[in-house]
Design a protein around this motif. Structure first.
Motif, short mmCIF file in Angstrom:
data_model
loop_
_atom_site.label_atom_id
_atom_site.label_comp_id
_atom_site.label_asym_id
_atom_site.label_seq_id
_atom_site.Cartn_x
_atom_site.Cartn_y
_atom_site.Cartn_z
N HIS A 1 0.84 -1.21 0.00
CA HIS A 1 0.00 0.00 0.00
C HIS A 1 0.87 1.25 0.00
N ALA A 2 1.91 1.26 0.85
CA ALA A 2 2.81 2.41 0.92
C ALA A 2 3.56 2.59 -0.40
N PHE A 3 3.98 1.48 -0.99
CA PHE A 3 4.68 1.53 -2.27
C PHE A 3 3.79 2.14 -3.35
N LEU A 4 2.52 1.75 -3.38
CA LEU A 4 1.59 2.28 -4.37
C LEU A 4 1.39 3.78 -4.19
N LYS A 5 1.35 4.23 -2.94
CA LYS A 5 1.17 5.66 -2.67
C LYS A 5 2.38 6.46 -3.15
N VAL A 6 3.57 5.91 -2.94
CA VAL A 6 4.79 6.59 -3.41
C VAL A 6 4.77 6.69 -4.93
N CYS A 7 4.42 5.59 -5.59
CA CYS A 7 4.37 5.58 -7.06
C CYS A 7 3.32 6.55 -7.59
N GLN A 8 2.19 6.62 -6.91
CA GLN A 8 1.10 7.48 -7.35
C GLN A 8 1.51 8.96 -7.32
N SER A 9 2.41 9.31 -6.42
CA SER A 9 2.84 10.70 -6.28
C SER A 9 3.84 11.12 -7.35
N LYS A 10 4.35 10.17 -8.12
CA LYS A 10 5.35 10.47 -9.14
C LYS A 10 4.67 11.08 -10.38
N PRO A 11 5.34 12.07 -11.00
CA PRO A 11 4.74 12.76 -12.16
C PRO A 11 4.35 11.81 -13.30
N GLU A 12 5.18 10.78 -13.54
CA GLU A 12 4.89 9.89 -14.66
C GLU A 12 3.61 9.09 -14.48
N CYS A 13 3.12 9.03 -13.25
CA CYS A 13 1.85 8.32 -12.99
C CYS A 13 0.65 9.25 -13.09
N GLY A 14 0.92 10.54 -13.24
CA GLY A 14 -0.17 11.49 -13.36
C GLY A 14 -1.10 11.51 -12.16
N ARG A 15 -0.53 11.15 -10.99
CA ARG A 15 -1.30 11.09 -9.73
C ARG A 15 -2.46 10.10 -9.80
N GLN A 16 -2.36 9.15 -10.70
CA GLN A 16 -3.38 8.11 -10.80
C GLN A 16 -2.93 6.87 -10.04
N SER A 17 -3.90 6.19 -9.44
CA SER A 17 -3.59 4.97 -8.71
C SER A 17 -3.33 3.84 -9.71
N LEU A 18 -2.73 2.75 -9.22
CA LEU A 18 -2.50 1.60 -10.08
C LEU A 18 -3.82 1.04 -10.59
N GLN A 19 -4.84 1.08 -9.75
CA GLN A 19 -6.15 0.59 -10.19
C GLN A 19 -6.68 1.45 -11.35
N ASP A 20 -6.45 2.75 -11.29
CA ASP A 20 -6.85 3.63 -12.39
C ASP A 20 -6.07 3.29 -13.66
N LEU A 21 -4.78 3.05 -13.51
CA LEU A 21 -3.92 2.79 -14.66
C LEU A 21 -4.21 1.44 -15.29
#
Length: 207
Positions: A88-108
């Motif tokens: 969960h913490a890892f996903l939150k860190v990734c979501q905050s990165k610009p390349e993810c566009g602040r989208q969650s993994l579920q969104d992507l």
């Protein structure tokens, strides 16, 4: 030895969530590389439609495994997100990165499901602004038709898969179900429709 405590996900979880994505990613990376090459050397003889036609077979092979089991992928992701604090913490860190566009993994993860319809709409827009005298016009028409065939194939494949899953669920609920029935399902799973259970025609295979 692998330190299981250090793992964010085990092998099964990784396979269910991410296992069907590499072929899709590979096909689109190859398409993108060729598109960039085309743009860098653009001329009136270049055909976007031909490029899409070139990759239609790859798309037919890449998408069904992901689309067919998307619900399993989503459910596993949600469960791991809820039950594994480090993941969960890892996903939150990734979501905050610009390349993810602040989208969650579920969104992507829904993006591959939406990708082909988006490409189809884009091709229709390109066709609308392409002269009928262009070398690409006929190719674009063929590419749009091919992409629609790909999507129809994927939808039909998903329908069959859902029917197969429903059949296995039905037989698993039958007490003392003969092993021969389950073996028949496994051997002919691509040819069985759930209507065979309702009509009783499945049983004829054993007579």
């Amino acid at each position: 030895m692998v330190d299981t405590e250090a793992q964010l996900l085990n092998a099964t979880e990784l396979k269910i969530i991410f296992g069907h994505l590499p072929p899709i990613y590979s096909a689109h990376c190859d398409m993108l590389e060729e598109l960039r090459e085309m743009v860098s050397k653009w001329s009136d003889d270049i055909s976007v439609g031909e490029l899409i036609l070139k990759y239609s077979d790859a798309l037919v092979k890449a998408y069904p495994p992901f689309i067919n089991f998307f619900e399993n992928t989503r459910d596993m992701l949600i469960n791991c997100d809820k039950t594994k604090p480090r993941f969960h913490a890892f996903l939150k860190v990734c979501q905050s990165k610009p390349e993810c566009g602040r989208q969650s993994l579920q969104d992507l993860l829904i993006r591959p499901v939406q990708r082909l319809p988006s490409i189809n709409l884009l091709l229709n827009d390109i066709l609308r602004y392409t002269s009928k005298n262009s070398v690409d016009y006929k190719a674009l028409e063929k590419a749009i038709a091919s992409l629609q065939d790909v999507m129809a194939h994927i939808n039909e494949d998903k329908r069959k898969t859902e029917g197969q899953v429903a059949l296995f669920d039905i037989f698993n609920e039958i007490e003392d179900c003969p092993d021969s029935y389950l073996m028949y399902l496994e051997a002919h799973q691509l040819d069985i429709d759930s209507s065979e259970v309702a009509t009783g025609t499945l049983g004829k295979a054993f007579k």
